[in-house]
Design an enzyme around this catalytic site. Sequence first.
Site, PDB file in Angstrom:
ATOM      1  N   ASN A 167      -7.343  -5.893  14.617  1.00  0.00           N
ATOM      2  CA  ASN A 167      -7.686  -4.795  13.720  1.00  0.00           C
ATOM      3  C   ASN A 167      -9.178  -4.583  13.838  1.00  0.00           C
ATOM      4  O   ASN A 167      -9.963  -5.511  13.610  1.00  0.00           O
ATOM      5  CB  ASN A 167      -7.370  -5.138  12.254  1.00  0.00           C
ATOM      6  CG  ASN A 167      -5.885  -5.062  11.952  1.00  0.00           C
ATOM      7  OD1 ASN A 167      -5.088  -4.760  12.831  1.00  0.00           O
ATOM      8  ND2 ASN A 167      -5.527  -5.328  10.715  1.00  0.00           N
TER       9      ASN A 167
ATOM     10  N   ARG B  74       4.086   0.201  12.967  1.00  0.00           N
ATOM     11  CA  ARG B  74       3.815  -1.126  12.421  1.00  0.00           C
ATOM     12  C   ARG B  74       3.849  -1.063  10.892  1.00  0.00           C
ATOM     13  O   ARG B  74       3.133  -0.272  10.288  1.00  0.00           O
ATOM     14  CB  ARG B  74       2.452  -1.625  12.901  1.00  0.00           C
ATOM     15  CG  ARG B  74       2.015  -2.917  12.223  1.00  0.00           C
ATOM     16  CD  ARG B  74       0.687  -3.461  12.770  1.00  0.00           C
ATOM     17  NE  ARG B  74       0.344  -4.661  12.044  1.00  0.00           N
ATOM     18  CZ  ARG B  74      -0.737  -4.791  11.258  1.00  0.00           C
ATOM     19  NH1 ARG B  74      -1.603  -3.804  11.114  1.00  0.00           N
ATOM     20  NH2 ARG B  74      -0.944  -5.929  10.614  1.00  0.00           N
TER      21      ARG B  74
ATOM     22  N   GLU C  42      -4.678  -2.070  14.177  1.00  0.00           N
ATOM     23  CA  GLU C  42      -5.228  -1.122  13.201  1.00  0.00           C
ATOM     24  C   GLU C  42      -6.569  -0.620  13.696  1.00  0.00           C
ATOM     25  O   GLU C  42      -7.331  -1.370  14.292  1.00  0.00           O
ATOM     26  CB  GLU C  42      -5.494  -1.770  11.826  1.00  0.00           C
ATOM     27  CG  GLU C  42      -4.288  -1.949  10.961  1.00  0.00           C
ATOM     28  CD  GLU C  42      -4.626  -2.584   9.610  1.00  0.00           C
ATOM     29  OE1 GLU C  42      -5.727  -2.327   9.064  1.00  0.00           O
ATOM     30  OE2 GLU C  42      -3.793  -3.351   9.111  1.00  0.00           O
TER      31      GLU C  42
ATOM     32  N   TYR D  94     -12.530  -2.016  12.966  1.00  0.00           N
ATOM     33  CA  TYR D  94     -13.040  -0.874  12.217  1.00  0.00           C
ATOM     34  C   TYR D  94     -14.524  -0.614  12.424  1.00  0.00           C
ATOM     35  O   TYR D  94     -14.930   0.513  12.626  1.00  0.00           O
ATOM     36  CB  TYR D  94     -12.799  -1.073  10.712  1.00  0.00           C
ATOM     37  CG  TYR D  94     -11.349  -0.894  10.310  1.00  0.00           C
ATOM     38  CD1 TYR D  94     -10.863   0.354   9.942  1.00  0.00           C
ATOM     39  CD2 TYR D  94     -10.470  -1.966  10.321  1.00  0.00           C
ATOM     40  CE1 TYR D  94      -9.537   0.532   9.576  1.00  0.00           C
ATOM     41  CE2 TYR D  94      -9.142  -1.796   9.961  1.00  0.00           C
ATOM     42  CZ  TYR D  94      -8.675  -0.542   9.596  1.00  0.00           C
ATOM     43  OH  TYR D  94      -7.363  -0.370   9.250  1.00  0.00           O
TER      44      TYR D  94
ATOM     45  N   HIS E 135       1.329  -9.122   4.795  1.00  0.00           N
ATOM     46  CA  HIS E 135       0.152  -8.263   4.651  1.00  0.00           C
ATOM     47  C   HIS E 135      -0.288  -8.320   3.186  1.00  0.00           C
ATOM     48  O   HIS E 135      -0.203  -7.340   2.460  1.00  0.00           O
ATOM     49  CB  HIS E 135       0.459  -6.837   5.110  1.00  0.00           C
ATOM     50  CG  HIS E 135      -0.753  -5.993   5.406  1.00  0.00           C
ATOM     51  ND1 HIS E 135      -0.920  -5.305   6.583  1.00  0.00           N
ATOM     52  CD2 HIS E 135      -1.862  -5.720   4.675  1.00  0.00           C
ATOM     53  CE1 HIS E 135      -2.063  -4.632   6.555  1.00  0.00           C
ATOM     54  NE2 HIS E 135      -2.660  -4.872   5.399  1.00  0.00           N
TER      55      HIS E 135
ATOM     56  N   ASP F  42       2.217   0.268  -8.048  1.00  0.00           N
ATOM     57  CA  ASP F  42       3.563   0.296  -8.652  1.00  0.00           C
ATOM     58  C   ASP F  42       4.449   1.339  -7.980  1.00  0.00           C
ATOM     59  O   ASP F  42       5.641   1.112  -7.767  1.00  0.00           O
ATOM     60  CB  ASP F  42       3.487   0.629 -10.147  1.00  0.00           C
ATOM     61  CG  ASP F  42       2.983  -0.545 -10.976  1.00  0.00           C
ATOM     62  OD1 ASP F  42       2.638  -1.587 -10.380  1.00  0.00           O
ATOM     63  OD2 ASP F  42       2.913  -0.417 -12.216  1.00  0.00           O
TER      64      ASP F  42
ATOM     65  N   ASN G 162      -1.468 -10.570   8.689  1.00  0.00           N
ATOM     66  CA  ASN G 162      -2.479  -9.536   8.846  1.00  0.00           C
ATOM     67  C   ASN G 162      -3.809 -10.045   8.304  1.00  0.00           C
ATOM     68  O   ASN G 162      -3.929 -10.351   7.121  1.00  0.00           O
ATOM     69  CB  ASN G 162      -2.105  -8.275   8.072  1.00  0.00           C
ATOM     70  CG  ASN G 162      -3.183  -7.202   8.216  1.00  0.00           C
ATOM     71  OD1 ASN G 162      -3.354  -6.641   9.288  1.00  0.00           O
ATOM     72  ND2 ASN G 162      -3.938  -6.947   7.147  1.00  0.00           N
ATOM     73  N   GLU G 163      -4.804 -10.156   9.187  1.00  0.00           N
ATOM     74  CA  GLU G 163      -6.189 -10.413   8.797  1.00  0.00           C
ATOM     75  C   GLU G 163      -6.397 -11.671   7.964  1.00  0.00           C
ATOM     76  O   GLU G 163      -6.685 -11.601   6.766  1.00  0.00           O
ATOM     77  CB  GLU G 163      -6.756  -9.194   8.054  1.00  0.00           C
ATOM     78  CG  GLU G 163      -6.792  -7.932   8.911  1.00  0.00           C
ATOM     79  CD  GLU G 163      -7.597  -6.813   8.273  1.00  0.00           C
ATOM     80  OE1 GLU G 163      -7.871  -6.881   7.061  1.00  0.00           O
ATOM     81  OE2 GLU G 163      -7.957  -5.876   8.990  1.00  0.00           O
TER      82      GLU G 163
ATOM     83  N   HIS H  48      -1.672  -5.672 -12.865  1.00  0.00           N
ATOM     84  CA  HIS H  48      -1.111  -5.501 -14.206  1.00  0.00           C
ATOM     85  C   HIS H  48      -1.912  -6.261 -15.258  1.00  0.00           C
ATOM     86  O   HIS H  48      -2.048  -5.799 -16.397  1.00  0.00           O
ATOM     87  CB  HIS H  48       0.354  -5.964 -14.235  1.00  0.00           C
ATOM     88  CG  HIS H  48       1.248  -5.112 -13.379  1.00  0.00           C
ATOM     89  ND1 HIS H  48       2.480  -5.519 -12.922  1.00  0.00           N
ATOM     90  CD2 HIS H  48       1.071  -3.851 -12.886  1.00  0.00           C
ATOM     91  CE1 HIS H  48       3.032  -4.557 -12.192  1.00  0.00           C
ATOM     92  NE2 HIS H  48       2.185  -3.536 -12.153  1.00  0.00           N
TER      93      HIS H  48
ATOM     94  N   GLN I 275       0.799  -1.224   0.000  1.00  0.00           N
ATOM     95  CA  GLN I 275       0.000   0.000   0.000  1.00  0.00           C
ATOM     96  C   GLN I 275       0.837   1.283   0.000  1.00  0.00           C
ATOM     97  O   GLN I 275       0.334   2.334  -0.382  1.00  0.00           O
ATOM     98  CB  GLN I 275      -0.947  -0.006   1.202  1.00  0.00           C
ATOM     99  CG  GLN I 275      -1.974  -1.120   1.127  1.00  0.00           C
ATOM    100  CD  GLN I 275      -2.919  -1.116   2.305  1.00  0.00           C
ATOM    101  OE1 GLN I 275      -2.636  -1.702   3.340  1.00  0.00           O
ATOM    102  NE2 GLN I 275      -4.055  -0.455   2.167  1.00  0.00           N
TER     103      GLN I 275
HETATM  104  C1  GBH Z   1      -7.688  -3.368   6.795  1.00  0.00           C
HETATM  105  O1  GBH Z   1      -8.710  -4.189   6.373  1.00  0.00           O
HETATM  106  C2  GBH Z   1      -6.394  -3.717   6.125  1.00  0.00           C
HETATM  107  O2  GBH Z   1      -5.525  -4.424   6.977  1.00  0.00           O
HETATM  108  C3  GBH Z   1      -5.686  -2.536   5.535  1.00  0.00           C
HETATM  109  O3  GBH Z   1      -4.697  -2.977   4.664  1.00  0.00           O
HETATM  110  C4  GBH Z   1      -6.693  -1.621   4.892  1.00  0.00           C
HETATM  111  O4  GBH Z   1      -6.117  -0.598   4.160  1.00  0.00           O
HETATM  112  C5  GBH Z   1      -7.563  -1.067   5.976  1.00  0.00           C
HETATM  113  O5  GBH Z   1      -8.114  -2.068   6.748  1.00  0.00           O
HETATM  114  C6  GBH Z   1      -8.673  -0.167   5.474  1.00  0.00           C
HETATM  115  O6  GBH Z   1      -9.544  -0.867   4.662  1.00  0.00           O
HETATM  116  O7  GBH Z   1     -16.409  -3.663   0.397  1.00  0.00           O
HETATM  117  O8  GBH Z   1     -17.929  -5.259   1.378  1.00  0.00           O
HETATM  118  O9  GBH Z   1     -16.174  -6.025  -0.103  1.00  0.00           O
HETATM  119  C7  GBH Z   1      -9.975  -3.920   6.921  1.00  0.00           C
HETATM  120  C8  GBH Z   1     -10.987  -4.974   6.659  1.00  0.00           C
HETATM  121  C9  GBH Z   1     -12.567  -5.966   5.285  1.00  0.00           C
HETATM  122  C10 GBH Z   1     -11.911  -3.741   4.767  1.00  0.00           C
HETATM  123  C11 GBH Z   1     -13.413  -5.975   4.100  1.00  0.00           C
HETATM  124  C12 GBH Z   1     -12.631  -3.809   3.466  1.00  0.00           C
HETATM  125  C13 GBH Z   1     -14.209  -4.921   2.048  1.00  0.00           C
HETATM  126  C14 GBH Z   1     -15.616  -5.235   2.304  1.00  0.00           C
HETATM  127  N1  GBH Z   1     -11.667  -4.922   5.432  1.00  0.00           N
HETATM  128  N2  GBH Z   1     -13.430  -4.904   3.259  1.00  0.00           N
HETATM  129  S1  GBH Z   1     -16.618  -5.035   0.886  1.00  0.00           S
END
Ligand code: GBH
Length: 506
Positions: free
Chosen positions: A328, A96, A398, A330, A141, A71, A185-186, A58, A38
Amino acid sequence: MKVALVLCVVLLGCSAIPKQERRFPDDFLFGTATASYQIEGGWNADDKGESIWDYMTHNHPHVIKDSSNGDIAADSYNNYKRDVEMMRELGLDAYRFSVAWSRILPDGFSNRVSEAGVAFYNKYIDEMLKYGITPMVTLYHWDLPQKLQDLGGFANPLFPEWFEEYARVVYESFGDRVKHWITFNEPREICYEGYGAATKAPILNATGIGNYLCAKYLVLAHARAYHLYNNQYKASQGGECGITISVNWFESLTDSEEDEFAAEIRRQAEWGQYAEPIFSAQGGFPKEFAERVAQKSAEQGYPWSRMPDFTEEEKQYVRGASDFFGVNHYTAYLISATEHISQYVVPSLMDDAGVGSYVPEEWPQSASSWLTQGPNSILKVLTHLKEKYNDPKFYITENGWSSPPSSGLLDDDRIRYYRAALENCLDAIDAGVRLQGYMAWSLMDNFEWMEGLTERFGLYQVDFEDPARPRTPRKSAFVYKQIIKTRVIDHSYEPDTMTMTIDDGR
Ligand code: GBH
């Protein structure tokens, strides 16, 4: 006075207690998080190998919302000194980040170790250490070497051995200076989104089968990397090794028994699959969900459950194999046994779970469709996990909020989210949760996977139009800095300037 205080707690639910007074412990690690693909760019710098994200973006650019790719991303490959400068500006205790497997091992295997790849992370780590910032390193990740994907990736039973081989090289290279390791990660996003729902690389549509194979081999791979560290490096290097699982909050819509059970099934389907084998006393996949998958598999004519079992020996090997639980967190959902059920693909994890989910309109909405601010969700997650898994040590690895690219530097909605989350962290600590640190996602704007550059999570804004990728602090950066410095959440704090400085004497 005492009586009055107790009364006000009872009557007002604590709101009259000046929360301002509550402090984070001095040894609490405040940080930010990022991930290699990222931010780094340099996708083919020196002898770096191709990852599944290089390959996918790509060859199928249209799967990314704006057809962008990583890229160059934030070009941290060249801007690493500026990244560390930002960490110093914020006064971070920890940072991290993740190592790109194919930057270290261009072929995926340890036949060939990239000197340039190792040198890049050495520079990054040494620059942090120079200023007293503690590195916390994620081994994986999401950017698997494409060569390993060609062999089946996480669905290949040999995957745990490949991962151990890679982990050994990373521990050998950086373990003299890195003391906090996160294997994956996840897992849910790797397995369910990558092998089941086809919403992340390698966008494999192996729904209801591939995701469960991936879950088993990922968990075993984690355990191998953990035991390797524990048996061969811990004594001399003195660090710790854990895993980061995405734990969003799934609460029952009503207090009926059916809804409570539905919420539990959904929690098992989402993250219990990964947490249960490692952190529970009995080990193995979560019981009720595994039973559902087995039953559905039988009904669908499969001679075996689509969710593979662990042998007793494997259960034993995996159980307890983590020094901490990385969370993590959210977002949150309300779960129902009967309402809000969609038509799910058959077979699939969502059909196996077979429950409905709902997000109340009044919960604040971010720029990401999936990300809303549910009330006290971090606190609920941490106290739930503490109870369920016998009081492990935690890091929030996170937590963050997205805004649209046009939203600029004044991000009061992000500030509101962070303050609420951090209040919850203090509540959790008060409730006895062994929470040791908090990493905000993210240090800076970056390539947001399938959403490309259309959603921004940064405390620092990155200008992706400019080849130099300049970074500018948002208002939230100043607020976070103030919290780190004072160890207190002052809800009335407003920065009096938008110019960053590096404060001495930290
Ligand atoms: C994290 O994922 C990641 O570790 C990180 O890399 C990322 O940038 C950050 O959070 C923010 O997104 O749109 O319904 O298909 C978080 C978990 C789970 C986020 C599922 C986005 C897509 C669901 N995620 N998701 S959907």
